[in-house]
Design a protein around this motif. Structure first.
Motif, short mmCIF file in Angstrom:
data_model
loop_
_atom_site.label_atom_id
_atom_site.label_comp_id
_atom_site.label_asym_id
_atom_site.label_seq_id
_atom_site.Cartn_x
_atom_site.Cartn_y
_atom_site.Cartn_z
N LEU A 1 0.80 -1.22 0.00
CA LEU A 1 0.00 0.00 0.00
C LEU A 1 0.83 1.27 0.00
O LEU A 1 0.29 2.36 -0.15
CB LEU A 1 -0.93 0.00 1.22
N GLY A 2 2.13 1.15 0.20
CA GLY A 2 2.96 2.35 0.23
C GLY A 2 2.69 3.23 1.44
O GLY A 2 2.89 4.44 1.40
N ARG A 3 2.24 2.62 2.53
CA ARG A 3 1.95 3.36 3.76
C ARG A 3 2.10 2.39 4.92
O ARG A 3 1.77 1.21 4.80
CB ARG A 3 0.53 3.92 3.71
N VAL A 4 2.61 2.88 6.03
CA VAL A 4 2.79 2.03 7.20
C VAL A 4 1.45 1.49 7.66
O VAL A 4 0.47 2.23 7.78
CB VAL A 4 3.48 2.82 8.34
N VAL A 5 1.40 0.18 7.92
CA VAL A 5 0.22 -0.47 8.45
C VAL A 5 0.54 -0.96 9.86
O VAL A 5 1.51 -1.70 10.06
CB VAL A 5 -0.24 -1.65 7.57
N LEU A 6 -0.24 -0.52 10.84
CA LEU A 6 -0.02 -0.89 12.23
C LEU A 6 -1.01 -1.97 12.64
O LEU A 6 -2.21 -1.86 12.38
CB LEU A 6 -0.21 0.34 13.14
N ASP A 7 -0.51 -3.01 13.27
CA ASP A 7 -1.37 -4.09 13.74
C ASP A 7 -2.05 -3.66 15.03
O ASP A 7 -1.43 -3.60 16.09
CB ASP A 7 -0.53 -5.35 13.98
#
Length: 609
Positions: free
Chosen positions: A517-523
């Protein structure tokens, strides 16, 4: 008490600013109460500062402090003080969202939530501006209908046919407007007292301060405190001018009678930025004028109190920003040591020999491969892709650098320093994670030696996605984890529009979605354990190039962490957001959060052997 869930970041920032400004106004109110027997001029400035605070967020002062070079930073940046300012400056941003488990109900915040609020604010903002414009235009017409009077009092004087009280109009070019025939209603001594009052407004630049507060009222029209502050400003400015008129020798009875006659024959000023003579509570003003109470000067204790409050309001956030900058400098200097060794290690890990050559033109695909004994191979990768592997970040987390950083491709063959442990052929390494970490450190050293790479790290507030449990709960299959000598056996296969996980924790899924996605994904799911899943979607144009460099897997393409390229996805398939919700029972929510980025200070094209 901090709420269990937070509004969207924009609203959170607005709430932070509003409560900070409200607190400053409350402090100003306490100080004004303590100084109630002192000059009105002092209290006026307290209320004006509280008003201007609505236009200056504390975060701006923090940013100023982080950019000012002070020679004695250590003395200012005390740890305890910084903690207090941090809690005061960002009360909501530091709170972590409540963990959502599979059995809990997740409360989501629609992305469109700020839109109706913004529309309401815009309507109110426009309404206030229209209201001010109508009143301003009324005064402007009265001024244009007036004629110049030959009075040399330091400011132009106009006689106007409008039935308006005497007042000063204009912010930068001030004009004193007197209604026609005023001398028929006021005696010379009374007119002299009125002129002294208006000239006091001119010297104090009260119209400028009133215009600033009008801007605050227009922007924060929804906040009752802003309008209450406006009333306090008018009250104290008129009282300050009353005190000045009496100090200059006007008789209290004459002055009070002149104000009453103006109220009897003329209309009050329609604009707060047109300083007249009839503002504030008229009854209280007349009582104060007639009693002519003694106004005390500020003693040393009260002056010290005001200085302390001013320093706390300005120097506090600046000092906090200063301490943050100092901490950032420490992190940057620590980056150099991080790039040389693991925590607890003093030895710099390097490759004993490395061959770097430009990739052959037209080569398709790219890979990173770890081989037994720590040998390392790269095919057709750019320096930026190598950096994503070396520092374990996504491409969008690398800032700066020349254009060739992404366009030029290289092949690398390297072997570790002598003395590195050799793994037996055909057997997995006994500690896969440790080997991968060591290879990253060697690759960092290689980039530093052959590309002269120097970097520093920064933390920026950027858009992120939060991976949370959807309303209907997760649709994941918990995996039976198989243990191997190298640790838990897990696998993530990544293809074009497809992610297949075997015994994979959701934190790894979040990292892989970040690359897509080109963006940080936080769990933020709160789900522990390992899961099997098969996620398929139709990538959009923005995701086709978001794959970046391949992860550093132990076996290259096809192995754990490598890429299998399945057939092209269904062009009519779901988006990744829909697929995550429908196939996994999870949801990607757009938020803002702190993201660490790597800033390139210097880099050169790699030197060949």
């Amino acid at each position: 008490m901090i709420p269990a869930y937070l509004p969207p970041p924009l609203l959170s920032n607005v709430f932070n600013h509003l409560w900070q400004s409200t607190l400053v106004a409350a402090v100003a109110g306490i100080l004004a109460l303590l100084l109630r027997k002192n000059r009105a001029h002092t209290r006026y400035w307290l209320w004006l500062i509280a008003s201007v605070k609505f236009l200056i967020p504390f975060s701006l002062l923090v940013a100023i402090g982080s950019r000012v070079d002070w020679s004695n930073r250590a003395a200012i940046a005390a740890a305890g003080f910084s903690t207090v300012i941090e809690e005061f400056g960002q009360p909501f941003a530091q709170a972590q969202p409540r963990v959502v488990t599979a059995a809990s109900t997740h409360v989501s915040h629609p992305d469109f939530l700020p839109t109706p609020l913004a529309a309401i604010w815009l309507i109110g903002f426009a309404g206030v501006l229209v209201r001010w414009y109508v009143k301003w235009n009324r005064v402007r017409r009265a001024m244009h209908a007036g004629s110049r009077l030959p009075l040399e009092i330091g400011v132009p004087v106009l006689s106007t046919p409008a039935v308006l009280e005497p007042g000063v109009f204009g912010v930068w070019r001030q004009v004193l407007m007197l209604p026609e025939g005023i001398t028929e209603h006021l005696a010379p001594a009374q007119l002299s007292a009125i002129l002294r009052h208006e000239l006091c407004h001119v010297r104090r630049r009260d119209n400028l301060a009133a215009a600033v507060h009008m801007m605050v009222e227009a922007i924060f029209w929804f906040h009752p405190l802003v309008w209450w502050l406006g009333a306090r400003l008018v009250e104290e400015r008129e009282r300050a001018c009353d005190e000045e008129v009496l100090r200059l020798g006007s008789e209290p009875a004459t002055y009070a009678e002149s104000i009453l006659k103006v109220c009897q024959f003329y209309l009050g000023s329609p604009l707060a930025c047109m300083s007249g003579v009839t503002g504030a509570d008229l009854k209280q003003r007349i009582v104060r004028i007639m009693t002519h109470r003694v106004v005390h000067k500020l003693d040393f204790g009260r002056k010290l109190l005001l200085c302390a409050a001013g320093l706390a309001a300005v120097a506090g956030p600046v000092a906090f920003g200063l301490s943050q900058d100092q901490a950032q400098s420490g992190r940057q200097s620590g980056t150099q040591s991080d790039s040389q060794s693991q925590p607890g290690s003093t030895e710099r890990l390097t490759f004993d020999a490395a061959s770097i050559k430009p990739a052959k033109p037209g080569t398709m695909g790219s890979f990173v491969r770890n081989q037994p004994g720590g040998r390392f191979s790269v095919m057709n990768m750019s320096v930026k892709m190598l950096m994503t592997t070396a520092f374990n970040v996504q491409p969008f987390q690398i800032v700066g650098g020349p254009s060739w950083l992404e366009s030029d491709r290289y092949d690398i063959e390297a072997k570790p320093e002598s003395g590195a442990p050799e793994d037996e052929p055909g057997k997995p390494p006994t500690d896969m994670r440790k080997q991968m970490d060591e290879q990253r450190l060697r690759l960092q050293s290689l980039l530093e030696d052959r590309c002269k790479l120097t970097i520093h790290r920064e933390t920026k507030e950027l858009p992120v996605y939060a991976l949370v449990v959807a309303k209907d709960g997760p649709k994941l299959k918990q995996a039976q984890v198989e243990m191997t000598p190298a640790g838990p056996k897990m696998q993530m296969r990544m293809g074009f529009g497809q992610l297949t996980g075997q015994a994979t924790p959701l934190s790894i899924l979040a990292q892989t979605l970040s690359r897509q996605l080109g963006r940080v994904v936080l769990d933020r799911t709160g789900l522990k354990g390992n899961y099997d899943f098969d996620l398929k979607w139709t990538p959009d144009a923005g995701q086709m190039g978001a794959m970046g460099g391949p992860p550093m897997g132990p076996g290259g393409p096809g192995g754990p962490g490598g890429r299998d390229m399945p057939p092209p996805p269904d062009p009519n398939g779901p988006t990744v957001f829909t697929a995550v919700q429908e196939q996994l029972g999870l949801k990607l929510e757009s938020q803002k959060g702190p993201v660490e980025v790597i800033v390139i200070d210097h880099v050169e094209k790699p030197s060949e052997n």
